[in-house]
Every structure is written in C-alpha cells, then in structure tokens.
Design a protein around this motif. Structure first.
Motif, short mmCIF file in Angstrom:
data_model
loop_
_atom_site.label_atom_id
_atom_site.label_comp_id
_atom_site.label_asym_id
_atom_site.label_seq_id
_atom_site.Cartn_x
_atom_site.Cartn_y
_atom_site.Cartn_z
N LYS A 288 34.26 68.52 67.46
CA LYS A 288 33.77 67.25 66.94
C LYS A 288 32.34 67.05 67.40
O LYS A 288 32.03 67.13 68.59
CB LYS A 288 34.64 66.10 67.43
N GLY A 289 31.44 66.77 66.46
CA GLY A 289 30.04 66.53 66.80
C GLY A 289 29.77 65.05 67.00
O GLY A 289 30.03 64.24 66.09
N GLU A 290 29.26 64.69 68.17
CA GLU A 290 29.03 63.27 68.49
C GLU A 290 27.70 63.11 69.21
O GLU A 290 27.26 64.02 69.93
CB GLU A 290 30.15 62.74 69.38
N PRO A 291 27.05 61.94 69.09
CA PRO A 291 25.77 61.71 69.78
C PRO A 291 25.94 61.73 71.29
O PRO A 291 27.02 61.42 71.82
CB PRO A 291 25.35 60.31 69.30
N ALA A 292 24.86 62.05 71.98
CA ALA A 292 24.89 62.15 73.44
C ALA A 292 25.34 60.85 74.09
O ALA A 292 26.11 60.86 75.05
CB ALA A 292 23.50 62.55 73.95
N GLU A 293 24.88 59.72 73.55
CA GLU A 293 25.21 58.44 74.19
C GLU A 293 26.70 58.14 74.17
O GLU A 293 27.21 57.39 75.00
CB GLU A 293 24.43 57.29 73.55
#
Length: 398
Positions: A288-293
């Motif tokens: 799953k690709g998710e933003p760093a924050e």
C-alpha cells in the motif's frame, strides 16, 4: 528493583560518547568502561535471552529472577512480552520487514535456523534526537515521478512494469519484484548512472546526502534504490513511528527509544551483507502506497505531563512522563503485568505502596512488578529543581 541494561555494539552504532547508548550506560553501570573508538548501538532493558538485564543488587539476570519468582510479578506470564531499547544509529540498519504471528509460526517451523522463534515483531520508535528512517511505500504517484525522471531506474524496472503502477498495489509489487530480482551487475550499473548524472534530481527531492551516504556505506547494494520506493521519514524529538508486520522499514540516523515484541524474526531487503530471503520478502510485503505523514504514530495526550504510545497490539505500550519542577508528586496507576522504567532526565523519588522508595536519576532502569500496589508515585526530590523525563514500557492494557 534497579536494573543494569545490556549494551550491544555494532558497526552501525554511534562512536564512543557521541552515542546516547554509551552515555546512558555510563550512568546506569558504574564500572562501564568506554572505548572512544567503539560503536555503541543498543541498550537493552528486559528479559530477552540474548541480552537480559541484570538486577543491580545481586547481578542475577532478570530472566532468571522471573523464572524463579511468583508469576504474579508479571500478571501470570512466563516472560515479559516486550523489550525496551535505546538505539544510537550512525550507519543505516538493513531495510527489513517482520512477519505477522501466523507467518512467523510457519517460517519458524519450516526454517528454524533462520527464523529463530514463532513470534511476531512489531516495533515502536520514539525519536530522542532528529531521526531519519525509511517507512512504508511512497504514494504511487511519487514513485511514478521518480521513474519518469530517473531513466536508469525506469530502464531497470522495465517499461511494462512501470506502466502497471497505475494499477496500485499489484503494479507496485511488479515493479519492486523486478528491482529485487535484478542481477547485481544491473543494480550496480543503475546506481552508478544515478550517482553520475542525477545529482540535481536527488537534491530536488532532498535525497542527495542520503543516497550518497548509503552508497558509501553499502556500495552497489540494491537497498540504495529502495530510497525511490520507500518514504523518508524525518522525525523531530518526541515524534514516533509504529512498524507493524509486513511494513518495509529501516533506521538511517539518530537516537531513539524503541519498544518491540520479544522476537528475532527479520526478513531483509537491502543495506546489508546478511542473508536476504527475497522470495519470502516479496510475498509478504504490504504494497500500500501512503504519504510519509500518515506513517507518524500519534500518542494519546493523557494530560499535560503524560503521553501514551499504545499501538493496537497487546504486547507493549510506552508511557512518557515529563514533570516540571513545580510538580511535587504524580500518581500513576500500576498494572499487574510488570513494567520497566527508564529515566533520561532529572531526579525523582519513585514510591510504591508495598516496596517503599527508590531514587531515580538519569540512567536509572527500574523493574516495577505488577504486585507492588495499585499506584506508583513520582515524588519531587527536595534538592533538585529541574525537569524530569522518563519512559515506562509495559504490557498494553490501555
């Protein structure tokens, strides 16, 4: 009971007194001898068989003491369910992932020489200094941006796989599988081409220093190219990340508190000369690709003095206590499972209902049994006017 922590040296640790591990060890153990050229990497607090703490008064291991004692010291358990650590990181640790409980049990049964136990290994890291880590896959569009701009990388992955990125997790799996199964020669060529021709692109994404540092420490290692697939997390002191099963991660630089389930199960993906079980890794990763924050773990602010870092697992939680000098005492409800307290700043008196008082100071490590009363009380020392900061690890009943 006061404990003496177990110090671990490793090439990735900080050198001598630059290491928080070394500084705490000197305060924790009066006979600790510092070698100015030694990398001090880890300070373990708990009953893990590979580095059990010692009871300061008797020099008996905590694990031996708990084995012989009434089990109500830790809520009827055979062992502590967690291991508390300080880590001081100068050189990147390996990119890795940990299996969940079912996977850990299966891997241990199939290959006990590699996967040493049947337990999972979720981890929580709380930054003590500015701390850099890799954590989870980037959003798909960020990865696509790197593949569009860095031709050697997209050539390595292959146009057919690159086009699959718009399919989400399955497309990312195809791309990352191609990366992890590429020949060492092709990996080396790709890294060299990026190093020579893409410094401006690396600088634009604030990856220039990290890329070149990795390349110095692990030349031509496939893990260097994971930098374009994984989030770079820059934690400020007090910020944290939680690393559940199947999430790729690596610590790159800084000092942190780490709490983890008691396990040695690691599947490595790069930045290491050690064995990499690539087929197991690729079949297990969370793509799953998710933003760093979104990878930051937010503690529960119980009140102005207490933060609770309690992931959604039973094995552990960490409580941070911070008292200014005007707080004369603070009561905290004890739990029946047993806890370990680490003091990083200041002085206090720890008062329990049945075991009396013990003086706390920077470097103190205290085992607090579950049967020492309903409350523990942090009482201000008369002759100390500064702040007090400590971390308490326990079974997670929050």
């Amino acid at each position: 009971m006061e404990l003496i922590g177990s110090v671990k040296t490793s090439e990735w640790g900080k050198i001598g007194n630059d290491s928080e591990v070394c500084r705490i060890a000197q305060l924790n153990y009066e006979n600790f001898q510092v070698n100015a050229s030694t990398p001090y990497a880890e300070f373990w607090m708990g009953d893990h068989e590979n580095g059990p703490s010692l009871i300061k008064s008797s020099k008996e291991t905590l694990s031996s003491f708990l084995d012989k004692s009434s089990k109500n010291l830790i809520g009827g358990h055979q062992k502590l369910s967690f291991l508390l650590k300080i880590l001081s990181v100068s050189k990147a640790l390996s990119i890795q992932v940990h299996p969940n409980k079912e996977e850990a049990k299966r891997l241990h049964e199939e290959r006990p020489d590699i996967y040493k136990d049947p337990n999972h290994k979720p981890e929580l890291a709380i930054a003590l200094t500015p701390f850099i880590a890799l954590c989870g896959f980037r959003p798909y569009n960020e990865i696509q941006g790197f593949l569009d701009k860095i031709l050697p990388l997209s050539n390595l992955i292959g146009n057919q796989n690159v086009q699959k990125l718009n399919e989400g997790e399955s497309g990312l799996k195809a791309c990352y599988t191609q990366l992890m199964t590429a020949s060492s020669d092709k990996i080396s060529e790709c890294i060299e081409a990026i190093s020579k021709n893409y410094n401006e692109t690396l600088a634009e994404y604030k990856l220039y220093k990290i890329f070149n540092k990795m390349n110095r420490e692990f030349p031509k290692d496939v893990g260097i190219l994971s930098l374009f697939f994984l989030n770079v997390i820059r934690l400020k002191p007090g910020e944290s990340i939680f690393l559940p099963a199947n999430l790729p991660h690596a610590y790159l630089e800084g000092d942190c508190i780490e709490c983890m389930s008691c396990s040695d199960n690691v599947i490595r993906a790069g930045l290491t000369p050690k064995f990499k079980d690539v087929p197991t890794l690729l079949g297990m990763l969370n793509y799953k690709g998710e933003p760093a924050e979104e990878k930051l773990f937010k503690p529960d602010q119980r009140d102005e003095h207490v933060q609770i870092f309690a992931p959604k697992i039973e094995d552990f939680a960490v409580v941070k206590f911070h008292f200014t000098s005007d707080i004369k005492e603070y009561k905290w409800k004890n739990i029946e499972y047993g806890s370990i307290l680490l003091v990083l700043e200041g002085e206090r008196i720890l008062r329990t209902e049945t075991l009396g008082d013990i003086k706390l100071y920077r470097g103190s490590v205290i085992f607090i049994p579950g049967n020492c009363g309903n409350f523990i009380n942090f009482v201000k020392s008369d002759n100390y006017q500064g702040n007090f900061t400590s971390y308490l690890a326990s079974y997670n009943n929050f």
